[in-house]
Scaffold this motif. Structure first.
Motif, short mmCIF file in Angstrom:
data_model
loop_
_atom_site.label_atom_id
_atom_site.label_comp_id
_atom_site.label_asym_id
_atom_site.label_seq_id
_atom_site.Cartn_x
_atom_site.Cartn_y
_atom_site.Cartn_z
N UNK A 159 0.83 -1.20 0.00
CA UNK A 159 0.00 0.00 0.00
C UNK A 159 0.87 1.26 0.00
N UNK A 160 1.93 1.25 0.77
CA UNK A 160 2.85 2.39 0.80
C UNK A 160 3.48 2.62 -0.57
N UNK A 161 3.87 1.54 -1.22
CA UNK A 161 4.46 1.65 -2.55
C UNK A 161 3.45 2.15 -3.56
N UNK B 119 4.83 6.30 -1.20
CA UNK B 119 5.18 6.77 0.14
C UNK B 119 6.44 6.10 0.69
N UNK B 120 7.24 5.50 -0.20
CA UNK B 120 8.51 4.93 0.26
C UNK B 120 9.37 6.05 0.83
N UNK B 121 9.97 5.79 1.98
CA UNK B 121 10.78 6.80 2.65
C UNK B 121 10.00 7.64 3.64
N UNK C 109 6.21 11.53 11.07
CA UNK C 109 5.01 11.81 11.86
C UNK C 109 3.98 12.50 10.97
N UNK C 110 2.72 12.19 11.19
CA UNK C 110 1.67 12.71 10.32
C UNK C 110 1.60 14.24 10.33
#
Length: 257
Positions: free
Chosen positions: A123-125, A129-131, A136-137
């Motif tokens: 999901x991150x990929x 959103x890698x890295x 923190x949000x």
């Protein structure tokens, strides 16, 4: 069997119908865009269909089961819902927020199985959103945070994703990448129902369009069937020209009607 079905949904506030006699269904392999002017009832319709707002009349079912019969966990395993407002209680790391998408399967941030970890990583990929995993949000831009919430919804791996304005805070590149991701999901047999205001994105990527005006669904069909200059004038109050570039259609809005 439809993944989401609504029949005759009606909801009034102070005697005024926000949604009136709305019926639709979402089937496997569809990317359905819900469009309409501000205040036309799109968000209310989604909440009624998901059982998050009580209807005055009409019925809704998820995967063939009435929404009133589903527990919150059962509903979360059948569809992922990405609301328009996505508040965070505290500034969690990005990975932990995305991992919340696995909650319906018994997972918790910091206690993920190997399968849960793999799903979260995918999901991150998918949301580029890698890295960002340990960020923190509260250090993210609005667009970055929108992608985090989308990744959380994707991590649920449900047959249906319902998203309310998921590209509103994104720049043009990520808008197209998000819609391409939705189209890929539909191509794999899953489905997406999304509210969207960019009509050209809806025209380019959606397989079906639901048009809302003053609380009613006034058209339901393919982009080619439903996008007309007359309907754009009637529903949105704009003068527009539809152009073809090979097989693709393009909308040019020239101003108020």
């Amino acid at each position: 069997m439809s993944l989401l079905e609504a029949e005759g949904l009606t909801h009034r506030v102070d005697g005024k119908p926000l949604v009136a006699d709305a019926s639709f269904a979402v089937h496997p392999g569809e990317l359905v865009a819900l469009i309409g002017p501000n205040g036309s009832g799109k968000t209310t319709l989604l909440k009624l269909a998901l059982g998050l707002t009580r209807a005055d009349s009409g019925t809704a079912a998820i995967g063939g089961t009435p929404v009133s019969s589903l527990s919150a966990i059962e509903r979360a395993r059948r569809l992922a819902y990405l609301p328009q407002a996505r508040p965070l209680v505290w500034p969690q790391p990005v990975r932990d927020i995305v991992a919340l998408g696995r909650f319906a399967y018994g997972a918790a941030p910091g206690k993920l199985s190997a399968r849960d970890e793999a799903v979260v990583a995918r999901a991150l990929t998918a949301c580029r959103l890698q890295g960002f995993e340990e960020r923190a949000a509260d250090t993210l831009s609005g667009g970055e945070l929108s992608r985090v919430h989308l990744a959380r919804a994707l991590a649920a791996e449900t047959p249906l994703l319902v998203a309310d304005e998921p590209v509103a805070a994104l720049d043009p590149l990520y808008q197209h990448q998000t819609m391409q991701l939705f189209a890929k999901m539909a191509g794999e047999g899953r489905s997406v129902l999304t509210v969207i205001h960019d009509l050209n994105l809806a025209l380019r990527y959606a397989t079906r369009i639901l048009w809302m005006e003053e609380g009613r669904i006034v058209a339901d069909g393919t982009p080619e069937e439903t996008f007309t200059e007359e309907r754009l004038c009637s529903v949105f109050g704009v003068a527009a020209q539809l152009r073809r570039d090979g097989a693709a259609m393009r909308l040019d809005i020239t101003g108020p009607a």
